[in-house]
Design an enzyme around this catalytic site. Structure first.
Site, PDB file in Angstrom:
ATOM      1  N   SER A  89      47.180   6.321 -45.749  1.00  0.00           N
ATOM      2  CA  SER A  89      46.730   5.343 -44.742  1.00  0.00           C
ATOM      3  C   SER A  89      47.616   5.346 -43.491  1.00  0.00           C
ATOM      4  O   SER A  89      47.892   4.286 -42.934  1.00  0.00           O
ATOM      5  CB  SER A  89      46.658   3.943 -45.354  1.00  0.00           C
ATOM      6  OG  SER A  89      45.675   3.909 -46.366  1.00  0.00           O
TER       7      SER A  89
ATOM      8  N   LYS B  19      38.847  16.050 -45.479  1.00  0.00           N
ATOM      9  CA  LYS B  19      38.135  15.849 -46.758  1.00  0.00           C
ATOM     10  C   LYS B  19      36.673  16.313 -46.636  1.00  0.00           C
ATOM     11  O   LYS B  19      36.388  17.220 -45.867  1.00  0.00           O
ATOM     12  CB  LYS B  19      38.254  14.395 -47.207  1.00  0.00           C
ATOM     13  CG  LYS B  19      39.701  13.888 -47.192  1.00  0.00           C
ATOM     14  CD  LYS B  19      39.881  12.587 -47.892  1.00  0.00           C
ATOM     15  CE  LYS B  19      41.322  12.132 -47.703  1.00  0.00           C
ATOM     16  NZ  LYS B  19      41.666  10.984 -48.519  1.00  0.00           N
TER      17      LYS B  19
ATOM     18  N   GLU C 228      43.482  13.571 -54.934  1.00  0.00           N
ATOM     19  CA  GLU C 228      42.051  13.543 -55.288  1.00  0.00           C
ATOM     20  C   GLU C 228      41.692  14.736 -56.173  1.00  0.00           C
ATOM     21  O   GLU C 228      40.837  14.637 -57.048  1.00  0.00           O
ATOM     22  CB  GLU C 228      41.197  13.503 -54.005  1.00  0.00           C
ATOM     23  CG  GLU C 228      41.229  12.122 -53.372  1.00  0.00           C
ATOM     24  CD  GLU C 228      41.021  12.083 -51.876  1.00  0.00           C
ATOM     25  OE1 GLU C 228      40.529  13.070 -51.296  1.00  0.00           O
ATOM     26  OE2 GLU C 228      41.367  11.045 -51.277  1.00  0.00           O
TER      27      GLU C 228
ATOM     28  N   HIS D 268      46.461  17.895 -53.992  1.00  0.00           N
ATOM     29  CA  HIS D 268      46.130  16.578 -53.422  1.00  0.00           C
ATOM     30  C   HIS D 268      45.748  15.639 -54.565  1.00  0.00           C
ATOM     31  O   HIS D 268      45.128  16.053 -55.551  1.00  0.00           O
ATOM     32  CB  HIS D 268      44.975  16.722 -52.426  1.00  0.00           C
ATOM     33  CG  HIS D 268      44.730  15.466 -51.654  1.00  0.00           C
ATOM     34  ND1 HIS D 268      44.008  14.414 -52.168  1.00  0.00           N
ATOM     35  CD2 HIS D 268      45.144  15.081 -50.422  1.00  0.00           C
ATOM     36  CE1 HIS D 268      43.986  13.437 -51.269  1.00  0.00           C
ATOM     37  NE2 HIS D 268      44.664  13.815 -50.207  1.00  0.00           N
TER      38      HIS D 268
ATOM     39  N   GLY E 291      43.709   6.111 -48.683  1.00  0.00           N
ATOM     40  CA  GLY E 291      42.372   5.566 -48.454  1.00  0.00           C
ATOM     41  C   GLY E 291      42.247   4.083 -48.758  1.00  0.00           C
ATOM     42  O   GLY E 291      41.146   3.549 -48.813  1.00  0.00           O
TER      43      GLY E 291
ATOM     44  N   GLU F 197      52.631  11.508 -50.935  1.00  0.00           N
ATOM     45  CA  GLU F 197      51.471  10.651 -50.731  1.00  0.00           C
ATOM     46  C   GLU F 197      51.351   9.679 -51.898  1.00  0.00           C
ATOM     47  O   GLU F 197      50.774  10.030 -52.935  1.00  0.00           O
ATOM     48  CB  GLU F 197      50.203  11.495 -50.659  1.00  0.00           C
ATOM     49  CG  GLU F 197      50.197  12.507 -49.542  1.00  0.00           C
ATOM     50  CD  GLU F 197      48.779  12.837 -49.119  1.00  0.00           C
ATOM     51  OE1 GLU F 197      48.427  12.511 -48.002  1.00  0.00           O
ATOM     52  OE2 GLU F 197      48.027  13.381 -49.933  1.00  0.00           O
TER      53      GLU F 197
ATOM     54  N   ASN G 134      43.696  15.899 -42.834  1.00  0.00           N
ATOM     55  CA  ASN G 134      42.867  16.261 -43.986  1.00  0.00           C
ATOM     56  C   ASN G 134      41.504  15.595 -43.811  1.00  0.00           C
ATOM     57  O   ASN G 134      41.376  14.391 -44.020  1.00  0.00           O
ATOM     58  CB  ASN G 134      43.555  15.780 -45.275  1.00  0.00           C
ATOM     59  CG  ASN G 134      42.688  16.006 -46.505  1.00  0.00           C
ATOM     60  OD1 ASN G 134      41.691  16.718 -46.453  1.00  0.00           O
ATOM     61  ND2 ASN G 134      43.075  15.399 -47.623  1.00  0.00           N
TER      62      ASN G 134
HETATM   63  C1  PEP Z   1      45.031  11.953 -47.671  1.00  0.00           C
HETATM   64  O1  PEP Z   1      44.025  11.986 -48.330  1.00  0.00           O
HETATM   65  O2  PEP Z   1      45.774  12.943 -47.619  1.00  0.00           O
HETATM   66  C2  PEP Z   1      45.352  10.724 -46.950  1.00  0.00           C
HETATM   67  C3  PEP Z   1      46.574  10.513 -46.586  1.00  0.00           C
HETATM   68  O3  PEP Z   1      44.303   9.837 -46.736  1.00  0.00           O
HETATM   69  P1  PEP Z   1      44.326   8.479 -45.890  1.00  0.00           P
HETATM   70  O4  PEP Z   1      45.139   8.727 -44.655  1.00  0.00           O
HETATM   71  O5  PEP Z   1      42.883   8.208 -45.578  1.00  0.00           O
HETATM   72  O6  PEP Z   1      44.940   7.448 -46.765  1.00  0.00           O
END
Ligand code: PEP
Length: 251
Positions: free
Chosen positions: A212, A11, A96, A94, A173, A167, A9
C-alpha cells in the site's frame, strides 16, 4: 551508494488502451526522476511495453516465471524467454503467488535460480502475514524465506544480481502501510542477515518496501536509511501517483 528502484507491479490489470496511456505518461515523466523505474505488466502487454519504452530508461519485467528453461509446461513462461525478450527484472515469490498459487519457499528458490541462470535480476518478495506478525513470528518467517535463497549453491553472491522486496502481507492491497520505523527495522534486520554471509553484498543490496505504498507517506518511508525504493501495486496504475512516489526519492 544504492540507487533507489521504484517498481510498479500492475498485476492482472489493464487493457491495450490503458496500458498505452500509462506507458506514455510514465515515459514523459521519467526524465525528472532520479530513481530507477521499472514496470511489471501482465505478459500480454509486454510487447507493447517494450515498444513504447524502447528508447527510454524505464525497465520492464515479468511478474512470474517458470523454473524450467523450456518444454511441455502449458501456460508457462521461462526466464530465458523473458531475458530474450529484453526484460531486466522478474518478480519472484510475490505473496499472491505464495498464497493463491501455493508457491513454497523451495519453488520460489527454483524460480530465483532460473532467473539468475538466464541473466535476469530477480526481485525476491518476502513478508509475513498479520497472524505471523501478531504471533511474534515476523523474523522467523522472513529468515526462512531468505534462507531458501542464501543456502542455494549460488549462495549470497547471487544477491549481487538480485533485489529484495519486503512486503508485509497485511499491507498488500489493504490500504495499511507499515510505519516507516517498523519497516526500517525489518529492512535493517534483513541486511544484517545478508551481512552475516558477506558485508559487501549486504551494503550494495537494494531492499524495497512494498505494501500500500502511496503518494502520501511515501517520502517518509523512502527516506529511511535501509529502504532503497518501493514495489508499488495499486498506486502504480496511476502514472501521476507512481511518478510522485518516485520523485520523493529525488535528493
Ligand atoms: C504488491 O502487490 O506488490 C503491492 C505492494 O501492492 P499494493 O501496493 O497494492 O499494496
Amino acid at each position: 551508494m544504492r540507487k533507489p528502484l521504484i517498481a510498479g507491479n500492475w498485476k492482472m490489470n489493464g487493457s491495450c488502451a490503458s496500458v498505452d496511456a500509462l506507458l506514455r505518461a510514465l515515459s514523459k515523466g521519467a526524465a525528472s526522476v532520479t530513481a530507477e523505474l521499472a514496470v511489471f505488466p501482465a505478459f500480454v502487454f509486454l510487447e507493447r511495453t517494450r515498444r513504447l519504452l524502447a528508447s527510454g530508461t524505464i525497465a520492464w519485467g515479468g511478474q512470474n516465471l517458470a523454473p524450467e528453461p523450456s518444454g511441455a509446461f502449458t501456460g508457462e513462461v521461462s526466464a530465458e524467454m523473458l531475458r530474450d525478450f529484453g526484460c531486466r527484472y522478474v518478480l519472484v515469490g510475490h505473496s499472491e503467488r505464495r498464497t493463491l498459487f501455493g508457491e513454497t519457499n523451495e519453488w520460489v528458490a527454483a524460480k530465483y535460480q532460473a532467473a539468475l541462470r538466464a541473466g535476469l535480476s530477480p526481485i525476491l518478495c518476502v513478508g509475513e502475514t498479520l497472524q505471523e506478525r501478531e504471533q511474534g513470528l515476523t523474523y522467523d518467517v522472513l529468515r526462512t524465506q531468505l534462507n531458501a535463497i542464501l543456502t542455494l549453491p549460488t549462495g549470497v553472491k547471487s544477491l549481487e544480481q538480485a533485489v529484495i522486496a519486503y512486503e508485509p502481507v497485511w499491507a498488500i492491497g489493504t490500504g495499511l502501510t507499515a510505519q516507516p520505523e517498523t519497516a526500517q527495522e525489518v529492512h535493517a534486520k534483513i541486511r544484517s542477515w545478508v551481512a552475516e554471509y558477506d558485508i559487501k553484498v549486504a551494503e550494495n543490496l537494494r531492499i524495497l518496501y512494498g505494501g500500500s505504498l502511496k503518494r502520501d507517506g511515501a517520502a517518509l518511508l523512502l527516506a529511511m536509511p535501509d529502504i532503497d525504493g518501493g514495489l508499488v501495486g495499486g498506486a502504480s496504475l496511476n502514472a501521476e501517483e507512481f511518478l510522485d512516489i518516485a520523485l520523493s526519492c529525488n535528493k
